[in-house]
Every structure is written in structure tokens, then in C-alpha cells.
Write a protein that holds these residues in place. Structure first.
Motif, mmCIF file in Angstrom:
data_model
loop_
_atom_site.group_PDB
_atom_site.id
_atom_site.type_symbol
_atom_site.label_atom_id
_atom_site.label_comp_id
_atom_site.label_asym_id
_atom_site.label_seq_id
_atom_site.Cartn_x
_atom_site.Cartn_y
_atom_site.Cartn_z
ATOM 1 N N ARG A 125 0.852 -1.189 0.000
ATOM 2 C CA ARG A 125 0.000 0.000 0.000
ATOM 3 C C ARG A 125 0.879 1.228 0.000
ATOM 4 O O ARG A 125 1.994 1.194 0.520
ATOM 5 C CB ARG A 125 -0.850 0.063 1.274
ATOM 6 C CG ARG A 125 -1.841 -1.033 1.379
ATOM 7 C CD ARG A 125 -2.673 -0.797 2.601
ATOM 8 N NE ARG A 125 -3.186 -2.058 3.099
ATOM 9 C CZ ARG A 125 -3.707 -2.221 4.304
ATOM 10 N NH1 ARG A 125 -3.770 -1.197 5.135
ATOM 11 N NH2 ARG A 125 -4.165 -3.378 4.684
ATOM 12 N N GLY A 126 0.361 2.305 -0.531
ATOM 13 C CA GLY A 126 1.151 3.525 -0.506
ATOM 14 C C GLY A 126 0.468 4.637 -1.264
ATOM 15 O O GLY A 126 -0.692 4.516 -1.676
ATOM 16 N N VAL A 127 1.208 5.699 -1.395
ATOM 17 C CA VAL A 127 0.688 6.893 -2.053
ATOM 18 C C VAL A 127 1.469 7.103 -3.333
ATOM 19 O O VAL A 127 2.695 7.053 -3.319
ATOM 20 C CB VAL A 127 0.906 8.123 -1.146
ATOM 21 C CG1 VAL A 127 0.378 9.393 -1.800
ATOM 22 C CG2 VAL A 127 0.254 7.908 0.200
ATOM 23 N N ASP A 128 0.763 7.313 -4.437
ATOM 24 C CA ASP A 128 1.437 7.660 -5.697
ATOM 25 C C ASP A 128 1.131 9.110 -6.020
ATOM 26 O O ASP A 128 -0.021 9.540 -5.960
ATOM 27 C CB ASP A 128 0.934 6.770 -6.848
ATOM 28 C CG ASP A 128 1.460 5.353 -6.698
ATOM 29 O OD1 ASP A 128 2.595 5.216 -6.216
ATOM 30 O OD2 ASP A 128 0.724 4.414 -7.032
ATOM 31 N N LEU A 129 2.176 9.818 -6.345
ATOM 32 C CA LEU A 129 2.010 11.233 -6.677
ATOM 33 C C LEU A 129 2.395 11.393 -8.140
ATOM 34 O O LEU A 129 3.512 11.073 -8.523
ATOM 35 C CB LEU A 129 2.985 12.022 -5.800
ATOM 36 C CG LEU A 129 2.602 13.407 -5.338
ATOM 37 C CD1 LEU A 129 1.308 13.379 -4.537
ATOM 38 C CD2 LEU A 129 3.721 13.959 -4.455
ATOM 39 N N THR A 130 1.465 11.841 -8.951
ATOM 40 C CA THR A 130 1.798 12.012 -10.368
ATOM 41 C C THR A 130 1.697 13.485 -10.708
ATOM 42 O O THR A 130 0.686 14.129 -10.440
ATOM 43 C CB THR A 130 0.787 11.238 -11.253
ATOM 44 O OG1 THR A 130 0.393 10.068 -10.567
ATOM 45 C CG2 THR A 130 1.388 10.881 -12.577
ATOM 46 N N GLN A 131 2.780 14.021 -11.267
ATOM 47 C CA GLN A 131 2.771 15.424 -11.707
ATOM 48 C C GLN A 131 2.102 15.496 -13.065
ATOM 49 O O GLN A 131 2.402 14.708 -13.950
ATOM 50 C CB GLN A 131 4.207 15.952 -11.818
ATOM 51 C CG GLN A 131 4.951 16.055 -10.507
ATOM 52 C CD GLN A 131 4.401 17.150 -9.587
ATOM 53 O OE1 GLN A 131 3.842 18.131 -10.065
ATOM 54 N NE2 GLN A 131 4.530 16.945 -8.284
ATOM 55 N N GLN A 132 1.170 16.417 -13.240
ATOM 56 C CA GLN A 132 0.572 16.575 -14.563
ATOM 57 C C GLN A 132 0.123 18.011 -14.758
ATOM 58 O O GLN A 132 -0.112 18.739 -13.801
ATOM 59 C CB GLN A 132 -0.605 15.624 -14.720
ATOM 60 C CG GLN A 132 -1.670 15.840 -13.673
ATOM 61 C CD GLN A 132 -2.791 14.812 -13.798
ATOM 62 O OE1 GLN A 132 -2.546 13.622 -13.899
ATOM 63 N NE2 GLN A 132 -4.001 15.289 -13.830
ATOM 64 N N SER B 278 -2.851 9.435 -5.639
ATOM 65 C CA SER B 278 -3.697 8.241 -5.655
ATOM 66 C C SER B 278 -3.153 7.246 -4.639
ATOM 67 O O SER B 278 -1.947 7.238 -4.342
ATOM 68 C CB SER B 278 -3.748 7.633 -7.055
ATOM 69 O OG SER B 278 -2.461 7.276 -7.453
ATOM 70 N N TYR B 279 -4.038 6.453 -4.109
ATOM 71 C CA TYR B 279 -3.652 5.515 -3.059
ATOM 72 C C TYR B 279 -3.697 4.096 -3.596
ATOM 73 O O TYR B 279 -4.647 3.721 -4.276
ATOM 74 C CB TYR B 279 -4.589 5.664 -1.856
ATOM 75 C CG TYR B 279 -4.458 7.018 -1.209
ATOM 76 C CD1 TYR B 279 -3.497 7.246 -0.237
ATOM 77 C CD2 TYR B 279 -5.266 8.082 -1.610
ATOM 78 C CE1 TYR B 279 -3.341 8.501 0.335
ATOM 79 C CE2 TYR B 279 -5.121 9.340 -1.043
ATOM 80 C CZ TYR B 279 -4.153 9.539 -0.067
ATOM 81 O OH TYR B 279 -3.994 10.774 0.484
ATOM 82 N N ARG B 280 -2.652 3.330 -3.307
ATOM 83 C CA ARG B 280 -2.647 1.915 -3.669
ATOM 84 C C ARG B 280 -3.070 1.117 -2.449
ATOM 85 O O ARG B 280 -2.517 1.306 -1.364
ATOM 86 C CB ARG B 280 -1.227 1.477 -4.064
ATOM 87 C CG ARG B 280 -0.845 1.853 -5.476
ATOM 88 C CD ARG B 280 0.604 1.496 -5.761
ATOM 89 N NE ARG B 280 1.520 2.371 -5.022
ATOM 90 C CZ ARG B 280 2.289 1.983 -4.026
ATOM 91 N NH1 ARG B 280 2.286 0.740 -3.621
ATOM 92 N NH2 ARG B 280 3.090 2.847 -3.413
ATOM 93 N N LEU B 281 -4.038 0.261 -2.611
ATOM 94 C CA LEU B 281 -4.518 -0.528 -1.480
ATOM 95 C C LEU B 281 -4.423 -2.014 -1.828
ATOM 96 O O LEU B 281 -5.401 -2.640 -2.207
ATOM 97 C CB LEU B 281 -5.966 -0.146 -1.135
ATOM 98 C CG LEU B 281 -6.146 1.299 -0.654
ATOM 99 C CD1 LEU B 281 -7.615 1.642 -0.494
ATOM 100 C CD2 LEU B 281 -5.414 1.528 0.663
ATOM 101 N N GLY B 282 -3.215 -2.552 -1.736
ATOM 102 C CA GLY B 282 -3.009 -3.950 -2.124
ATOM 103 C C GLY B 282 -2.951 -4.874 -0.924
ATOM 104 O O GLY B 282 -3.402 -4.533 0.180
ATOM 105 N N ASP B 283 -2.334 -6.046 -1.147
ATOM 106 C CA ASP B 283 -2.309 -7.086 -0.112
ATOM 107 C C ASP B 283 -1.280 -6.787 0.985
ATOM 108 O O ASP B 283 -0.366 -5.982 0.803
ATOM 109 C CB ASP B 283 -1.912 -8.425 -0.748
ATOM 110 C CG ASP B 283 -3.011 -8.932 -1.661
ATOM 111 O OD1 ASP B 283 -4.164 -8.482 -1.498
ATOM 112 O OD2 ASP B 283 -2.692 -9.741 -2.547
ATOM 113 N N THR B 284 -1.452 -7.504 2.068
ATOM 114 C CA THR B 284 -0.450 -7.505 3.143
ATOM 115 C C THR B 284 0.044 -8.941 3.273
ATOM 116 O O THR B 284 -0.766 -9.859 3.231
ATOM 117 C CB THR B 284 -1.101 -7.089 4.480
ATOM 118 O OG1 THR B 284 -1.718 -5.826 4.299
ATOM 119 C CG2 THR B 284 -0.079 -7.017 5.594
#
Ligand SMILES: NC(=O)c1ccc[n+]([C@@H]2O[C@H](COP(=O)([O-])OP(=O)(O)OC[C@H]3O[C@@H](n4cnc5c(N)ncnc54)[C@H](O)[C@@H]3O)[C@@H](O)[C@H]2O)c1
Length: 358
Positions: free
Chosen positions: A261-268, A281-287
Motif C-alpha cells: 500500500r502507498g501513495v502515488d504522486l503524479t505530476q501533470q 492516488s492511493y494503492r490498497l493492495g495485499d499484506t
């Protein structure tokens, strides 16, 4: 296959920690425990109880003059490490030193220099580095599984003994710092150190400590050590650009958890005149929980000491690792004296360990 000759070792210091070294050297196939030395003969006797073949002495010279002793392990108070290590190195013995390597960076640097000059191994017992959990963390960080390390948060708090000779930083933070040194690629080389401490019970020394270590490129490590907490917490979070790892050392069912899980920051570009904006955007994957072998850290540590002597290489936690930890601890003192401001860590300048003789 020829059997390897067991290396002879003597343990100096049989107080609280020494018996753990004695037990592990005695049960290791790599080592033959030859002698235990303590100024207090009764303590040394008690520590070797049931091992009739092990000599019990109070005089270090008796240990150093033995030709069947290849190495000396020092588990005496930190202020005595340098003198004992220097005598052992001068007598041609490889040396293992309990953490912290010494009581000052200058003393540690002198030990590292002498070991290099003599071509002997100088190893720091940074015990936590040899736990299955920390060995796995090192592997995960090195493999890139976490991505780029973004932050580290380490908490080591409990209701602890107020130590007579050291504050909470020198008592507890060596563990966190040695772990950081072990798992961070390139070791622990912070841009500076800022330490805030508190003594709310009037003990005459810091009982609560907060340590901030900027690691460059916006990355920050933080360490909280505390003798006054009624709850015991041993937790480290290593946040990465890909995954985040949580180590809870008091949870034997699941010491390590890796969060996808984590935070993705995309410049646009956000409008027609090309003003840039960030999309979060937030990634909500497995643990998942990595499997860890069951092995006592000190068993792996004494095996590494033997391996480094036999293979004529620097051990995983060598004198320089011990020096980096000492440098941060000393900077911590300077930061406290300067009201908690960020101070630089004077670069340790030890001679490299080039060749060691068995
Ligand atoms: N790796 C770890 O997790 C860990 C844990 C605890 C302590 N330690 C380290 O182990 C070292 C010893 O700590 P401790 O709590 O066992 O101390 P301690 O005071 O309980 O024991 C020290 C022993 O050394 C003996 N001694 C002192 N000077 C001596 C000398 N010149 N020659 C021979 N014997 C001497 C004392 O008589 C005593 O028995 C310290 O460096 C400490 O930081 C490491």
C-alpha cells in the motif's frame, strides 16, 4: 570433506551479557571456548559452571598468552572496551566487542585502526542485526521489494532501568542505530542529527529521547527511546515507494508485515497554461508476512565472527559499523547540548580493513 578446526575463544566479562556469549560460543561447532575472564572470579566461575574444560581467570594476560586462543570476545562495560581490545589485538587475537564499540568515537577509531594495522578482525556485536527478522528486512530492502526507502520510524520504549552511567540515548538507541546501519543501503550516514531529550522524573539524565536523522533526498529516520513507558513497544516502520514494512518484535506470530500500500504522486499539467499539479492516488493492495526461520541471533552472530576470520573478510557488523553508530550517538550529545538543533555527524575516518589473518 575435511572438518574445519574449531577456533579458540575467550570471553572477557561474565556479568549480565557475558553468559549469553559463553553459552553460544560453547554450543557452536565453529568455536572451542577456552577461557572466561572476569575481575570477579565468582562470577566467571558461575558463568562456566558445568564446563570443566574452560579455564576461569581474572588476569587478561593469562588469556592473551594462550596459543589456543584465536579470538577474544569482550562483554565488559563500554569504557573498558578500548583498553582490553587493544591489548588483545596487540597479542594477535581477533576481537569481538559488545555494543557500543567504545565509549567515544576516538576510542572506537583507535581500535579500528589497530585491527587494520594488525590484519585482524574487529567485529561489533550488534546483536539485533543477526535476528531472522532484521536479516530478512535487510534482504527485502536490498532486493528493492520496498522500492526507495522514504521514511523510517523506530520505537523502543518500555519501563526500563535508569542506568547509572548512560542516558536513554546511549542505552537504547545503539540498537536502532545499528539496525538502521545494517538495513539501509550504504549504511547509516545521516546528513545530521537532531536530538530532543527529557528528564521528567529528575533522574539527572534523559529518560525520554527523540532522534531525527535526515538521510538526504527528503528521507527521514526517526527514533523514539524511552525508559518511562508502562507499555513495551519494539516497532519499526520502513516506508518505501513500492511497499511498506512493519516489524513488530513483540509479535512472534507475525513479526514482519509487508504492506503493498502507498501513495502515488503524479505530476501533470492542470490547465491550458501548463501549470503543474499533483494527483494523489492511493494503492490498497495485499499484506503479507514473510516466513522467518527460528534461530537465536547470537548463534548467527558467533558463526559470522568465525566466518569472517576463516574467510579473511570484514564481518557484516565490522568496526566501521560500530564507529558509524558511535558517531551518531556523539552527535546526539552535541545536539542535546545545543538545545536539540540539527548538528552534523563528524565523519569517522578509520583505515579500511583490508586483510585479516586466521
Ligand atoms: N548485545 C546486547 O544486546 C547487549 C545487551 C546487554 C549488554 N550489552 C553490552 O555488554 C557489555 C557488558 O554489559 P553488562 O550489562 O553485561 O555489564 P555488567 O556490569 O553486568 O558486567 C560486566 C562484567 O565485566 C567485568 N569486568 C569489568 N571490567 C573488566 C576487566 N577489565 N576485565 C575483566 N572483567 C571485567 C565485571 O566484573 C562484570 O562482571 C556492555 O558493553 C553492554 O552494552 C549488550
Amino acid at each position: 570433506m575435511t572438518r574445519k578446526r574449531a577456533l579458540g575463544v575467550a570471553v572477557v566479562g561474565a556479568g549480565y551479557w557475558g553468559p549469553n556469549l559463553i553459552r553460544n560460543f560453547a554450543s557452536s561447532g565453529d568455536w572451542a571456548l577456552r577461557a572466561v575472564c572476569d575481575l570477579d572470579l565468582d562470577r566467571a566461575r558461575a558463568a562456566v559452571a558445568g564446563r570443566g574444560e574452560v579455564a576461569v581467570v581474572t588476569d587478561l594476560e593469562e588469556v592473551l598468552s594462550r596459543t589456543d586462543v584465536d579470538a577474544v570476545a569482550i562483554a565488559t562495560p563500554a569504557r573498558t572496551h578500548r583498553a582490553i581490545a587493544e591489548r588483545a589485538l596487540a597479542a594477535g587475537k581477533h576481537v569481538l566487542v559488545e555494543k557500543p564499540l567504545a565509549d567515544t568515537p576516538a576510542a572506537g577509531a583507535a581500535m579500528v585502526r589497530l585491527a587494520a594495522e594488525r590484519g585482524l578482525v574487529l567485529m561489533a556485536d550488534h546483536t539485533y542485526c543477526y535476528t531472522p527478522a532484521v536479516l530478512k528486512i535487510r534482504e527485502l530492502v536490498a532486493s528493492g521489494a520496498l522500492g526507495k526507502v522514504l521514511f523510517v520510524d523506530s520505537v523502543r520504549i518500555n519501563l526500563g532501568l535508569v542506568q547509572p552511567d548512560v542516558d536513554v540515548f546511549w542505552d537504547l538507541a545503539p540498537h536502532d542505530l545499528s539496525i538502521l546501519d545494517f538495513v539501509l543501503p550504504g549504511g547509516l550516514r545521516p546528513e545530521g542529527v537532531a536530538a530532543q531529550g527529557a528528564d521528567p522524573i529528575g533522574a539527572g539524565k534523559d529518560c525520554v529521547g527523540y532522534l531525527s536523522l535526515p538521510l538526504g533526498d527528503g528521507v527521514m529516520a526517526h527514533v523514539h527511546v524511552n525508559w518511562l513507558s508502562p507499555t513495551k513497544i519494539r516497532q519499526m516502520v520502513i516506508g518505501g515507494s513500492e511497499r511498506t514494512l512493519v516489524w513488530d518484535d513483540l509479535n512472534p506470530q507475525q513479526r514482519l508485515s509487508v504492506y503493498d500500500r502507498g501513495v502515488d504522486l503524479t505530476q501533470q499539467a492542470v490547465d491550458s497554461i501548463d501549470r503543474a499539479g499533483a494527483t494523489v492516488s492511493y494503492r490498497l493492495g495485499d499484506t503479507w508476512a514473510p516466513a522467518l526461520p527460528e534461530r537465536e541471533a547470537l548463534a548467527s552472530m558467533v558463526a559470522e565472527f568465525a566466518g569472517s576470520i576463516r574467510e579473511r573478510r570484514a564481518p557484516l557488523t565490522d568496526g566501521e559499523a560500530g564507529l558509524r553508530v558511535l558517531g551518531v550517538l556523539r552527535a546526539c550529545d552535541r545536539s542535546r547540548a545545543a538545545g536539540g538543533t540539527l548538528v552534523s555527524v563528524a565523519a569517522p575516518d578509520p583505515a579500511p580493513l583490508e586483510e585479516v589473518g586466521a
